[in-house]
Write a protein that holds these residues in place. Structure first.
Motif, PDB file in Angstrom:
ATOM      1  N   PRO A 291       0.924  -1.170   0.083  1.00 48.26           N
ATOM      2  CA  PRO A 291       0.017   0.140  -0.005  1.00 48.26           C
ATOM      3  C   PRO A 291       0.923   1.305   0.002  1.00 48.26           C
ATOM      4  O   PRO A 291       0.338   2.435  -0.457  1.00 48.26           O
ATOM      5  CB  PRO A 291      -0.857  -0.242   1.262  1.00 48.26           C
ATOM      6  N   HIS A 292       2.064   1.136   0.428  1.00 46.20           N
ATOM      7  CA  HIS A 292       3.124   2.444   0.433  1.00 46.20           C
ATOM      8  C   HIS A 292       3.197   2.834  -1.008  1.00 46.20           C
ATOM      9  O   HIS A 292       3.447   4.210  -1.142  1.00 46.20           O
ATOM     10  CB  HIS A 292       4.237   2.014   1.374  1.00 46.20           C
ATOM     11  N   PHE A 293       3.227   2.173  -1.857  1.00 45.39           N
ATOM     12  CA  PHE A 293       3.772   1.942  -3.314  1.00 45.39           C
ATOM     13  C   PHE A 293       2.864   2.276  -4.145  1.00 45.39           C
ATOM     14  O   PHE A 293       2.938   2.049  -5.564  1.00 45.39           O
ATOM     15  CB  PHE A 293       5.126   1.156  -3.407  1.00 45.39           C
ATOM     16  N   HIS A 294       1.522   1.876  -3.819  1.00 45.99           N
ATOM     17  CA  HIS A 294       0.392   1.688  -4.978  1.00 45.99           C
ATOM     18  C   HIS A 294      -0.846   2.125  -4.146  1.00 45.99           C
ATOM     19  O   HIS A 294      -1.725   1.521  -3.586  1.00 45.99           O
ATOM     20  CB  HIS A 294       0.067   0.183  -5.286  1.00 45.99           C
ATOM     21  N   PRO A 295      -1.218   3.554  -4.138  1.00 49.63           N
ATOM     22  CA  PRO A 295      -2.407   4.063  -3.346  1.00 49.63           C
ATOM     23  C   PRO A 295      -3.479   3.635  -3.745  1.00 49.63           C
ATOM     24  O   PRO A 295      -3.612   3.624  -5.116  1.00 49.63           O
ATOM     25  CB  PRO A 295      -2.013   5.484  -3.614  1.00 49.63           C
ATOM     26  N   GLN A 296      -4.305   3.015  -2.989  1.00 45.44           N
ATOM     27  CA  GLN A 296      -5.537   2.706  -3.463  1.00 45.44           C
ATOM     28  C   GLN A 296      -6.686   3.345  -2.829  1.00 45.44           C
ATOM     29  O   GLN A 296      -6.596   4.168  -1.852  1.00 45.44           O
ATOM     30  CB  GLN A 296      -5.648   1.202  -2.974  1.00 45.44           C
ATOM     31  N   LYS A 297      -7.999   3.381  -3.577  1.00 45.98           N
ATOM     32  CA  LYS A 297      -9.229   3.870  -2.687  1.00 45.98           C
ATOM     33  C   LYS A 297      -9.555   3.420  -1.437  1.00 45.98           C
ATOM     34  O   LYS A 297      -9.491   2.052  -1.389  1.00 45.98           O
ATOM     35  CB  LYS A 297     -10.380   3.833  -3.961  1.00 45.98           C
ATOM     36  N   CYS A 465      15.635  14.188   3.443  1.00 45.38           N
ATOM     37  CA  CYS A 465      16.743  13.462   3.751  1.00 45.38           C
ATOM     38  C   CYS A 465      16.578  12.030   3.354  1.00 45.38           C
ATOM     39  O   CYS A 465      17.465  11.173   2.875  1.00 45.38           O
ATOM     40  CB  CYS A 465      17.251  13.610   4.976  1.00 45.38           C
ATOM     41  N   ARG A 466      15.511  11.703   3.749  1.00 49.21           N
ATOM     42  CA  ARG A 466      14.790  10.258   3.452  1.00 49.21           C
ATOM     43  C   ARG A 466      14.913   9.845   1.812  1.00 49.21           C
ATOM     44  O   ARG A 466      15.403   8.839   1.325  1.00 49.21           O
ATOM     45  CB  ARG A 466      13.418   9.990   3.924  1.00 49.21           C
ATOM     46  N   GLN A 467      14.282  10.920   1.249  1.00 52.74           N
ATOM     47  CA  GLN A 467      14.382  10.691  -0.278  1.00 52.74           C
ATOM     48  C   GLN A 467      16.005  10.477  -0.868  1.00 52.74           C
ATOM     49  O   GLN A 467      16.278   9.746  -1.671  1.00 52.74           O
ATOM     50  CB  GLN A 467      13.893  12.059  -0.876  1.00 52.74           C
ATOM     51  N   LEU A 468      17.002  11.217  -0.259  1.00 54.22           N
ATOM     52  CA  LEU A 468      18.210  11.045  -0.704  1.00 54.22           C
ATOM     53  C   LEU A 468      19.070   9.846  -0.072  1.00 54.22           C
ATOM     54  O   LEU A 468      20.100   9.528  -0.849  1.00 54.22           O
ATOM     55  CB  LEU A 468      18.950  12.437  -0.382  1.00 54.22           C
ATOM     56  N   GLY A 469      18.327   8.962   0.771  1.00 56.56           N
ATOM     57  CA  GLY A 469      18.792   8.172   1.315  1.00 56.56           C
ATOM     58  C   GLY A 469      20.208   8.330   2.518  1.00 56.56           C
ATOM     59  O   GLY A 469      20.953   7.639   2.668  1.00 56.56           O
ATOM     60  N   LEU A 504       7.461   9.741   0.704  1.00 54.06           N
ATOM     61  CA  LEU A 504       8.562   9.131   0.213  1.00 54.06           C
ATOM     62  C   LEU A 504       9.385  10.237  -0.423  1.00 54.06           C
ATOM     63  O   LEU A 504      10.521  10.115  -0.656  1.00 54.06           O
ATOM     64  CB  LEU A 504       8.262   8.060  -0.571  1.00 54.06           C
ATOM     65  N   ALA A 505       8.862  11.372  -0.986  1.00 56.98           N
ATOM     66  CA  ALA A 505       9.435  12.230  -1.695  1.00 56.98           C
ATOM     67  C   ALA A 505       9.009  13.778  -1.501  1.00 56.98           C
ATOM     68  O   ALA A 505       7.737  13.674  -1.364  1.00 56.98           O
ATOM     69  CB  ALA A 505       9.479  11.909  -3.033  1.00 56.98           C
ATOM     70  N   LEU A 506       9.720  14.738  -1.928  1.00 54.65           N
ATOM     71  CA  LEU A 506       9.113  15.996  -1.530  1.00 54.65           C
ATOM     72  C   LEU A 506       7.944  16.387  -2.726  1.00 54.65           C
ATOM     73  O   LEU A 506       7.250  17.058  -2.470  1.00 54.65           O
ATOM     74  CB  LEU A 506      10.116  16.935  -1.820  1.00 54.65           C
ATOM     75  N   GLN A 507       8.258  15.614  -3.839  1.00 54.39           N
ATOM     76  CA  GLN A 507       7.293  15.679  -4.845  1.00 54.39           C
ATOM     77  C   GLN A 507       5.578  15.212  -4.370  1.00 54.39           C
ATOM     78  O   GLN A 507       4.690  15.448  -5.122  1.00 54.39           O
ATOM     79  CB  GLN A 507       7.702  14.974  -6.120  1.00 54.39           C
TER      80      GLN A 507
END
Length: 758
Positions: A291-297, A465-469, A504-507
């Motif tokens: 679910p973190h990587f595939h947002p569902q309704k 920082c998380r996005q950059l690892g 997971l990202a600023l975007q």
């Protein structure tokens, strides 16, 4: 002359000299060792051994470098540097388990050496021995890593990827379906589908960060393959005739953390001049993202199953998504898991349960910070097919002497979303700091630019920082004139950024549609400084509950407290010094359970001297104390305390480093705690104007998140409070995330609660 074995000669000499031979310890298994010393230097301290359910010390009689070497190797260090006699690291407690220890230096564990026997000693604790080990650890000792568990061929089989074939799969991010490709000795090969099973697919999907797999339409893929094979101009047609293009056969059980742990046959058997994949095609796999990587309704809430009600799992204090200390919910309370017998298979069950892939690392020894509260499970034994950790065999954590220093943690495989390539730091003194530059689409064209620093804070910096690892954010910087960014990325392409902290990202954060930055590009572009470790402050809930009481304090004794705004506003209207204020007093003890010292953000040059209390205040807003109604409305004004940070107490063997006296350094060391007794100024909530009733008492540490922590979710403490006008009772005190069976609140929601924005 008759030959005599060396052991017999040694025994004869000992008897001749009137000495008893050394006793070889009889034990049911290898005994655990630990070093009790400075928390910042785990390689040195008082040597203790765990025997018969109790920790005890070792006497320094006959103890020398070879004994220290055996102990250090057993503890996971490369070797010993020296040893320390006469209780240099403090006197221990309990039994002195070993005396006159004598090792050859080649033993694997200390209980293989000679000694007087368990508990046979004429020593006192003033003779407790300490050791100093070389800080270099044995490779992989702190954790079980996939890379360390692979054999020579496994290290040649480096990584796995999916090559999308369908147009829809190519557009999908992350890629979830495609032909399996394996990087073997630096070159990518495809895997023959003959003998390919769903167990194989499970291992591949786990490596790529997906919790599960589904069957593919082999008939369709076979049709596509046949069309390519019939095309004489097809490059694939010529490549498939070479054995170097193929991995001949793979056979997995489905529980392996890496494809190289399966039975892998790179080429057909020797002496057989036959193709590697006759009549076959490349293996195709379809994975299911979590679910973190595939947002569902959102789906209607269903009634939870009994297993879900009995045990839930979460990760805490990890810098990245998919890593952290493992915590489970049992009896409506969150607790940790002991690292005894913790391994990649059990860790993978946790990862898949949480919607990630298999585990790439199972960590021991509280490597991602210590928990607070119960240790629910120990000696977890999973087979690898379990859907949840509750399906695995385990002991209760209290059964074998586990402590929070043994808290287990995990790093899971997560899908490659491509986010790391969409952000970079420029102009800093090192790769961990600089101006934040992001890639966004402007009129359909990818463009690099800067981020406006309006509303830029630590939460947004943490996401960066998380996005950059690069771990955790140390500072969120709004003024970056001293860092020269990339010349072609000077334009502001993102403004009004507001993150909840889970992105997971600023975007993925909220931001302005059309860019609007009040100060334009240049010196006020957003910047960050990242770090690998961070502190983690947690309140002692039990102490707050046990020490609460009421005091009617005369105004004549409250001048200093009034000066520091520790009283409600109605105190301004009183006829000083006549009258009194009713105060709800309590003690607080704030632990640093993280992996870095908690230091004030302000430098010493900006600390403020408070004449009343005769010390410097290094942080102006360290805690909020509030009394709320049951629906969350504030009835007693939150006390914004100005504190002096110091190590009030530390565990045995850990040196206090911070003290307020004499303009000393301020902070809270790893493993130590800062205690504020109930009888000091401002350690209260002014409830003079509060009517009798039932309330919620709330304390928030580091309320504005000015100082970075690895986990902000445990900064809030709440108690139920009953006030009858003359007496007060606090009960059910707990940190904000100790009793939360339902979905976790986002950091944004918690911030709204703390600020009374209900």
């Amino acid at each position: 002359m008759m030959w005599t074995p060396p052991a017999t000669r040694s025994l004869f000499l000992l008897l001749l000299l009137g000495q008893a031979p050394p006793c070889r310890l009889q034990s049911s298994g290898t005994k655990k060792l630990r070093l009790v010393g400075p928390a910042s230097r785990p390689e040195e301290g008082r040597l203790e051994v765990f025997h018969q359910g109790q920790w005890g010390t070792v006497c320094d009689d006959d103890f020398a470098l070879q004994e220290a070497t055996v102990a250090c190797r057993q503890l996971g260090f490369e070797s010993a540097l020296t040893w320390a006699h006469s209780a240099k690291y403090g006197q221990g407690e309990g039994p002195i388990w070993l005396d006159n220890v004598r090792c050859l230096g080649t033993e694997d564990t200390l209980d293989q050496c000679g000694s007087n026997g368990w508990g046979v000693s004429d020593c006192r604790h003033s003779e407790d021995v300490g050791v100093v080990c070389h800080p270099q650890r044995h490779r992989g000792y702190h954790s079980e890593k996939v890379s360390n568990a692979l054999g020579p061929q496994g290290r040649r089989l480096e990584e796995v990827r999916l090559k999308p074939i369908l147009a829809s799969a190519k557009r999908h991010s992350p890629v979830t379906e495609g032909a399996v490709e394996v990087r073997y000795e630096g070159h990518w090969r495809q895997v023959c589908d003959q003998g390919w099973t769903m167990n194989n697919s499970r291992v591949v999907c786990g490596m790529l960060g997906f919790p599960s797999q589904v069957p593919v339409n082999n008939h369709y893929y076979r049709k596509v393959w046949s069309l390519k094979m019939k095309d004489p101009k097809s490059r694939l047609n010529s490549l498939t005739k070479k054995n170097s293009f193929w991995i001949h056969r793979v056979d997995c059980l489905g529980t392996e953390p890496h494809l190289a742990k399966c039975q892998v046959q790179v080429a057909p058997g020797r002496g057989k001049l036959r193709p590697a994949c006759p009549g076959g095609m490349h293996a195709v796999v379809s994975c299911v993202p979590g679910p973190h990587f595939h947002p569902q309704k959102p789906k209607p809430r269903r009634k939870e199953s009994r297993a879900e009600q009995e045990l839930k799992v979460r990760l805490r204090s990890g810098a990245q998504v998919g890593e952290g200390r493992v915590e489970v919910l049992m009896n409506r309370q969150w607790g940790t898991v002991c690292d005894h017998r913790w391994n990649l298979i059990s860790a993978s069950v946790v990862c898949r349960q949480l919607g990630f892939g298999s585990a790439r690392e199972a960590l021991f020894g509280a490597q991602l910070g210590q928990g607070l509260g119960p240790i629910h499970l120990s000696e977890v034994r999973c087979r690898g097919y379990e859907r949840t950790l509750s399906d695995c065999l385990a002991l209760e954590g209290s059964q074998n002497g586990c402590q929070h220093a043994n808290d287990a943690a995990v790093r899971c495989n997560i899908p490659d979303m491509g986010f790391q390539k969409q952000v970079r730091l420029a102009g800093g003194r090192n790769p961990e700091e600089g101006v934040v530059e992001v890639q966004v689409e402007v009129n359909g064209v990818p463009r690099w630019g800067t981020v406006c620093s309006d509303h830029w804070g630590l939460t947004e910096a943490m996401v960066t920082c998380r996005q950059l690892g690069l771990g955790y954010a140390n500072f969120a910087i709004k003024d970056t004139w001293y860092w020269q960014g990339t010349p072609e990325a000077k334009e502001v392409v993102m403004s009004g950024v507001r993150c909840s902290g889970t992105e997971l990202a600023l975007q993925q954060c909220q931001r302005h549609g059309p860019v609007h930055c009040s100060h334009g590009p240049g010196r006020f572009s957003a910047g960050v400084a990242c770090m690998n470790t961070a502190p983690d402050l947690v309140m002692n809930a039990q102490l707050v509950q046990e020490t609460a009481y009421l005091e009617d304090r005369p105004l004549s004794m409250l001048y200093c407290a009034h000066e520091e705004n520790c009283l409600s506003k109605s105190a301004d209207l009183m006829d000083w010094p006549y009258g009194h204020r009713r105060l709800l007093r309590f003690s607080s003890q704030i632990y640093n359970l993280g992996r870095a010292d908690f230091r004030p953000k302000a430098g010493r040059h900006s600390w403020i001297w408070h004449q009343c209390h005769r010390h410097y205040h290094s942080i102006e807003v360290f805690t909020h104390y509030d009394l709320l109604t049951l629906n969350g409305s504030k009835v007693a004004e939150g006390h914004k305390a100005s504190f002096c940070l110091e190590d009030t107490n530390c565990p045995t063997g850990v040196q206090r480093r911070y003290a307020c006296a004499n303009f000393g350094e301020q902070g809270v060391s790893v493993g130590c705690w800062d205690t504020y007794r109930h009888d000091i100024d401002c350690q209260w909530v002014d409830i003079t104007d509060v009517s009798p009733g039932d309330y919620i008492f709330q304390v928030v540490v580091n309320p504005t998140n000015d100082v970075a922590e690895s986990d902000f979710s445990n900064n809030m403490l709440r108690c139920r409070c009953k006030y009858d006008g003359q007496r007060v009772w606090l009960h059910n005190c707990h940190t904000g995330d100790s009793y939360r069976p339902n979905a976790e609140l986002s950091l944004e929601q918690e911030q709204r609660l703390r600020n009374n924005l209900i």
